[in-house]
Every structure is written in C-alpha cells, then in structure tokens.
Write a protein that holds these residues in place. Sequence first.
Motif, PDB file in Angstrom:
ATOM      1  N   LEU A 124       1.879   1.876  -0.802  1.00  0.00           N
ATOM      2  CA  LEU A 124       2.366   2.318   0.430  1.00  0.00           C
ATOM      3  C   LEU A 124       1.541   2.636   1.620  1.00  0.00           C
ATOM      4  O   LEU A 124       1.513   2.606   2.826  1.00  0.00           O
ATOM      5  CB  LEU A 124       3.680   2.877   0.252  1.00  0.00           C
ATOM      6  CG  LEU A 124       4.945   2.221  -0.415  1.00  0.00           C
ATOM      7  CD1 LEU A 124       5.927   3.334  -0.766  1.00  0.00           C
ATOM      8  CD2 LEU A 124       5.627   1.303   0.478  1.00  0.00           C
ATOM      9  N   ARG A 125       0.954   3.788   0.903  1.00  0.00           N
ATOM     10  CA  ARG A 125       0.140   4.547   1.992  1.00  0.00           C
ATOM     11  C   ARG A 125      -1.144   3.629   2.392  1.00  0.00           C
ATOM     12  O   ARG A 125      -1.512   3.924   3.635  1.00  0.00           O
ATOM     13  CB  ARG A 125      -0.722   5.922   1.080  1.00  0.00           C
ATOM     14  CG  ARG A 125       0.384   6.995   0.847  1.00  0.00           C
ATOM     15  CD  ARG A 125       0.777   7.607   2.085  1.00  0.00           C
ATOM     16  NE  ARG A 125       1.645   8.875   1.763  1.00  0.00           N
ATOM     17  CZ  ARG A 125       2.346   9.156   2.773  1.00  0.00           C
ATOM     18  NH1 ARG A 125       2.485   8.690   3.864  1.00  0.00           N
ATOM     19  NH2 ARG A 125       3.319   9.929   2.353  1.00  0.00           N
ATOM     20  N   GLU A 126      -1.479   2.486   1.731  1.00  0.00           N
ATOM     21  CA  GLU A 126      -2.501   1.599   2.480  1.00  0.00           C
ATOM     22  C   GLU A 126      -1.990   0.923   3.504  1.00  0.00           C
ATOM     23  O   GLU A 126      -2.579   0.675   4.636  1.00  0.00           O
ATOM     24  CB  GLU A 126      -2.860   0.534   1.434  1.00  0.00           C
ATOM     25  CG  GLU A 126      -3.580   0.940   0.307  1.00  0.00           C
ATOM     26  CD  GLU A 126      -3.690   0.008  -0.974  1.00  0.00           C
ATOM     27  OE1 GLU A 126      -3.384  -1.176  -0.786  1.00  0.00           O
ATOM     28  OE2 GLU A 126      -4.338   0.287  -2.185  1.00  0.00           O
ATOM     29  N   HIS A 127      -0.650   1.139   3.788  1.00  0.00           N
ATOM     30  CA  HIS A 127       0.096   0.230   4.689  1.00  0.00           C
ATOM     31  C   HIS A 127       0.544   1.351   6.006  1.00  0.00           C
ATOM     32  O   HIS A 127       0.510   0.992   7.096  1.00  0.00           O
ATOM     33  CB  HIS A 127       1.316  -0.448   4.538  1.00  0.00           C
ATOM     34  CG  HIS A 127       1.001  -1.677   3.475  1.00  0.00           C
ATOM     35  ND1 HIS A 127       0.447  -2.906   3.942  1.00  0.00           N
ATOM     36  CD2 HIS A 127       1.106  -1.601   2.200  1.00  0.00           C
ATOM     37  CE1 HIS A 127       0.120  -3.461   2.902  1.00  0.00           C
ATOM     38  NE2 HIS A 127       0.520  -2.911   2.020  1.00  0.00           N
ATOM     39  N   ILE A 128       0.952   2.530   5.697  1.00  0.00           N
ATOM     40  CA  ILE A 128       1.306   3.622   6.515  1.00  0.00           C
ATOM     41  C   ILE A 128       0.723   4.638   6.767  1.00  0.00           C
ATOM     42  O   ILE A 128       0.942   5.626   7.600  1.00  0.00           O
ATOM     43  CB  ILE A 128       2.849   3.781   6.230  1.00  0.00           C
ATOM     44  CG1 ILE A 128       2.887   4.820   4.941  1.00  0.00           C
ATOM     45  CG2 ILE A 128       3.692   2.704   6.016  1.00  0.00           C
ATOM     46  CD1 ILE A 128       4.206   5.399   4.502  1.00  0.00           C
ATOM     47  N   GLY A 129      -0.554   4.764   5.893  1.00  0.00           N
ATOM     48  CA  GLY A 129      -1.370   5.841   6.052  1.00  0.00           C
ATOM     49  C   GLY A 129      -0.634   7.322   5.774  1.00  0.00           C
ATOM     50  O   GLY A 129      -0.176   7.264   4.758  1.00  0.00           O
ATOM     51  N   HIS A 130      -0.845   8.317   6.533  1.00  0.00           N
ATOM     52  CA  HIS A 130      -0.343   9.672   6.142  1.00  0.00           C
ATOM     53  C   HIS A 130       1.185   9.650   7.033  1.00  0.00           C
ATOM     54  O   HIS A 130       1.666  10.644   6.955  1.00  0.00           O
ATOM     55  CB  HIS A 130      -0.989  10.505   6.947  1.00  0.00           C
ATOM     56  CG  HIS A 130      -2.362  10.887   6.221  1.00  0.00           C
ATOM     57  ND1 HIS A 130      -2.684  10.770   5.017  1.00  0.00           N
ATOM     58  CD2 HIS A 130      -3.721  10.576   6.716  1.00  0.00           C
ATOM     59  CE1 HIS A 130      -3.962  10.899   4.629  1.00  0.00           C
ATOM     60  NE2 HIS A 130      -4.782  10.673   5.946  1.00  0.00           N
ATOM     61  N   ASP A 131       1.727   8.512   7.618  1.00  0.00           N
ATOM     62  CA  ASP A 131       3.055   8.840   8.064  1.00  0.00           C
ATOM     63  C   ASP A 131       4.028   9.110   7.169  1.00  0.00           C
ATOM     64  O   ASP A 131       3.889   8.996   6.007  1.00  0.00           O
ATOM     65  CB  ASP A 131       3.610   7.521   8.790  1.00  0.00           C
ATOM     66  CG  ASP A 131       2.705   7.148  10.223  1.00  0.00           C
ATOM     67  OD1 ASP A 131       1.853   7.980  10.767  1.00  0.00           O
ATOM     68  OD2 ASP A 131       2.825   5.954  10.513  1.00  0.00           O
ATOM     69  N   PRO A 132       5.172   9.867   7.807  1.00  0.00           N
ATOM     70  CA  PRO A 132       6.133  10.177   6.744  1.00  0.00           C
ATOM     71  C   PRO A 132       6.701   9.021   5.927  1.00  0.00           C
ATOM     72  O   PRO A 132       7.021   8.111   6.461  1.00  0.00           O
ATOM     73  CB  PRO A 132       7.533  10.806   7.729  1.00  0.00           C
ATOM     74  CG  PRO A 132       6.506  11.031   9.021  1.00  0.00           C
ATOM     75  CD  PRO A 132       5.498   9.967   9.158  1.00  0.00           C
ATOM     76  N   LEU A 133       6.997   9.568   4.577  1.00  0.00           N
ATOM     77  CA  LEU A 133       7.445   8.672   3.571  1.00  0.00           C
ATOM     78  C   LEU A 133       8.612   9.450   3.037  1.00  0.00           C
ATOM     79  O   LEU A 133       8.601  10.480   2.552  1.00  0.00           O
ATOM     80  CB  LEU A 133       6.290   8.283   2.426  1.00  0.00           C
ATOM     81  CG  LEU A 133       6.650   7.516   1.344  1.00  0.00           C
ATOM     82  CD1 LEU A 133       7.049   5.862   1.869  1.00  0.00           C
ATOM     83  CD2 LEU A 133       5.342   7.365   0.393  1.00  0.00           C
ATOM     84  N   VAL A 134       9.638   8.743   2.667  1.00  0.00           N
ATOM     85  CA  VAL A 134      11.010   9.056   2.141  1.00  0.00           C
ATOM     86  C   VAL A 134      10.750   8.799   0.739  1.00  0.00           C
ATOM     87  O   VAL A 134      10.591   7.716   0.275  1.00  0.00           O
ATOM     88  CB  VAL A 134      12.082   8.725   2.666  1.00  0.00           C
ATOM     89  CG1 VAL A 134      13.592   9.161   1.935  1.00  0.00           C
ATOM     90  CG2 VAL A 134      12.259   9.002   3.986  1.00  0.00           C
TER      91      VAL A 134
END
Length: 164
Positions: A13-23
């Motif tokens: 998931l981080r590959e797609h959203i970088g450091h953005d908030p993740l629930v």
Amino acid sequence: MAVMPTPDYVLRLREHIGHDPLVLIGVTAVILRETSDGTLVLVGRRADNGALAPITGIVDPGEQPAVAAAREALEEAGVQIEVERLAWVHQLPRRTHVNGDQVDYLDLTFRCRWMAGEPVPSDGELTEVLWRRVDDLDDLASDDLRERIRLAVTGTGEAAFQKS
C-alpha cells in the motif's frame, strides 16, 4: 533500537500512497491470569522503544479481530489465550512513525484469559514479557494503555466506545 516489522500488505500500500495517512485496525490483547495473589496482566517491553505495554498488533486482511489478538499473543509472547470479550473500541491519535509513515489506528481492546504457555519474547518485537498485578502498572507507556487494561478488567461486559 529495533524496528518493528511492517506487514507485506502495508508495504505494498505504501508503494501507492507514500507516507499519507493509512487507517489500520489494531488489537490489544489484555491477557489476564487469576492467581492466589490476585489478577495478573501480561505485559511486554517493546523492542523498538523500550516501552511497557500489553500485547498489541494489527489485523491482517480477512482476519477476524479476535483471531488476530490470539495470534499476536502466540507470536509475541508464546502464550495461548481465550478471547473472552470486546472491552473498548477507540480511535488513537494519528501517529507518524520515524520513517514518516502516518497511521490512524482503530484499536479493538479485548479481555483475554491466559490458557497455556510460559510467556517468553518469541518473535523479536518484545525484549521481555512478564506478569504484573493490575494495580501495579504505573510504569506503562501511557494513560491510554492503562485505560485499555482498566476497561478489560473492570468492564461490565459491554464494549466501551466514544460517541463523539
């Protein structure tokens, strides 16, 4: 200082959203053991920051939260437990990890009963695992962790949650 392992699905998931908030859905297993000295709770010293805390972890995709609590207890502390009930549902404040990843954890705190196994640090996430009296937790990492234990120990059987 040790770094806690990140599950593969979170890394993808981080590959797609970088450091953005993740629930993420987290679980806290408040593992209790009745002895002649009273009620004991299992706590561990985290390898990443040295803090004393109950057993915690995140729910894997498709996994039932109560199953995740039992899995974390076995993986982190080598103990088998029975998950008795949900004690508290609450949103933790946004956390930014040292690598910049932002996470919003929804924590599900479960009251659990120790069934078998002598606690030992099993997977490297904890450096020490020990039983503590429930009235001897002043050195836990936070008031929030003490509240999770309090609600698991003293709750009425209904899960606590915030309405606003």
